[in-house]
Design a protein around this motif. Structure first.
Motif, PDB file in Angstrom:
ATOM      1  N   TRP A  29      54.792  79.468  28.995  1.00  0.00           N
ATOM      2  CA  TRP A  29      54.546  78.035  29.091  1.00  0.00           C
ATOM      3  C   TRP A  29      54.874  77.328  27.767  1.00  0.00           C
ATOM      4  CZ3 TRP A  29      54.244  74.924  32.950  1.00  0.00           C
ATOM      5  CH2 TRP A  29      53.746  73.632  32.779  1.00  0.00           C
ATOM      6  N   LEU A  79      55.779  74.576  36.894  1.00  0.00           N
ATOM      7  CA  LEU A  79      54.621  75.476  36.829  1.00  0.00           C
ATOM      8  C   LEU A  79      54.761  76.661  37.779  1.00  0.00           C
ATOM      9  CD1 LEU A  79      51.754  76.106  35.823  1.00  0.00           C
ATOM     10  CD2 LEU A  79      50.912  74.648  37.656  1.00  0.00           C
ATOM     11  N   THR A  80      55.205  76.422  38.991  1.00  0.00           N
ATOM     12  CA  THR A  80      55.315  77.516  39.971  1.00  0.00           C
ATOM     13  C   THR A  80      56.330  78.566  39.538  1.00  0.00           C
ATOM     14  OG1 THR A  80      56.850  76.155  41.239  1.00  0.00           O
ATOM     15  CG2 THR A  80      54.544  76.175  41.954  1.00  0.00           C
ATOM     16  N   PHE A  81      57.425  78.122  38.925  1.00  0.00           N
ATOM     17  CA  PHE A  81      58.415  79.091  38.448  1.00  0.00           C
ATOM     18  C   PHE A  81      57.847  79.886  37.278  1.00  0.00           C
ATOM     19  CE2 PHE A  81      62.225  80.395  36.065  1.00  0.00           C
ATOM     20  CZ  PHE A  81      62.853  81.137  37.064  1.00  0.00           C
ATOM     21  N   ASN A  82      57.088  79.216  36.418  1.00  0.00           N
ATOM     22  CA  ASN A  82      56.439  79.911  35.307  1.00  0.00           C
ATOM     23  C   ASN A  82      55.477  80.982  35.828  1.00  0.00           C
ATOM     24  OD1 ASN A  82      55.706  80.586  32.715  1.00  0.00           O
ATOM     25  ND2 ASN A  82      54.286  78.885  32.476  1.00  0.00           N
ATOM     26  N   LEU A  83      54.721  80.664  36.859  1.00  0.00           N
ATOM     27  CA  LEU A  83      53.819  81.651  37.464  1.00  0.00           C
ATOM     28  C   LEU A  83      54.602  82.828  38.039  1.00  0.00           C
ATOM     29  CD1 LEU A  83      51.276  79.301  39.235  1.00  0.00           C
ATOM     30  CD2 LEU A  83      50.801  80.861  37.347  1.00  0.00           C
ATOM     31  N   PHE A  84      55.697  82.534  38.710  1.00  0.00           N
ATOM     32  CA  PHE A  84      56.538  83.591  39.283  1.00  0.00           C
ATOM     33  C   PHE A  84      57.063  84.520  38.191  1.00  0.00           C
ATOM     34  CE2 PHE A  84      60.806  85.044  40.512  1.00  0.00           C
ATOM     35  CZ  PHE A  84      60.463  85.845  41.593  1.00  0.00           C
TER      36      PHE A  84
END
Length: 126
Positions: A78, A87-92
């Motif tokens: 991040w 954010l969702t791609f960072n979580l992935f």
């Protein structure tokens, strides 16, 4: 003192956990492959998984080990990519980067659970 008796102190116990050794003798190897465990200690004969569902308690150790690692990976990603990644791609990506840690966490969670159980339940020492 026999070969099975060991002077049990915190530094020896922690070193045995780090080396993934038997909770009774602190010397026998618990694993003989990346995730394959010995059924008993090769040195003292201690049975590692004594009953069905025994390692269910290892999930608590696994969670305790995994959450800080996931948090650090997420925060580092991040910090460097928050301007470009949603954010969702960072979580992935966090979960993808975390995958190599899974076998390590699996092994240590089981070893930690065995050592905690050994210290808390002296009735199962024989």
């Amino acid at each position: 003192m026999t070969t099975l008796e060991t002077k049990d102190n915190l530094p020896r116990r922690l070193f045995a956990v780090l080396r993934q050794r038997c909770p009774r003798c602190l010397h026998g190897q618990v694993f003989h492959g990346p995730v394959a465990m010995h059924e008993t200690c090769p040195r003292c004969g201690y049975q590692f998984g004594r009953e069905p569902g025994y390692f269910t308690g290892a999930m608590f150790a696994s969670y305790t080990l995994a959450v800080p690692i996931l948090f650090v990976i997420f925060m580092v990603l991040w910090h460097f990519f928050s301007d470009t990644w949603p954010l969702t791609f960072n979580l992935f990506v966090t979960f993808i980067v975390f995958l190599p840690f899974v076998p390590i966490i699996f092994r240590y969670s089981r070893v930690i659970w065995m050592h905690v159980d050994w210290k808390l339940d002296p009735g199962k020492r024989l």
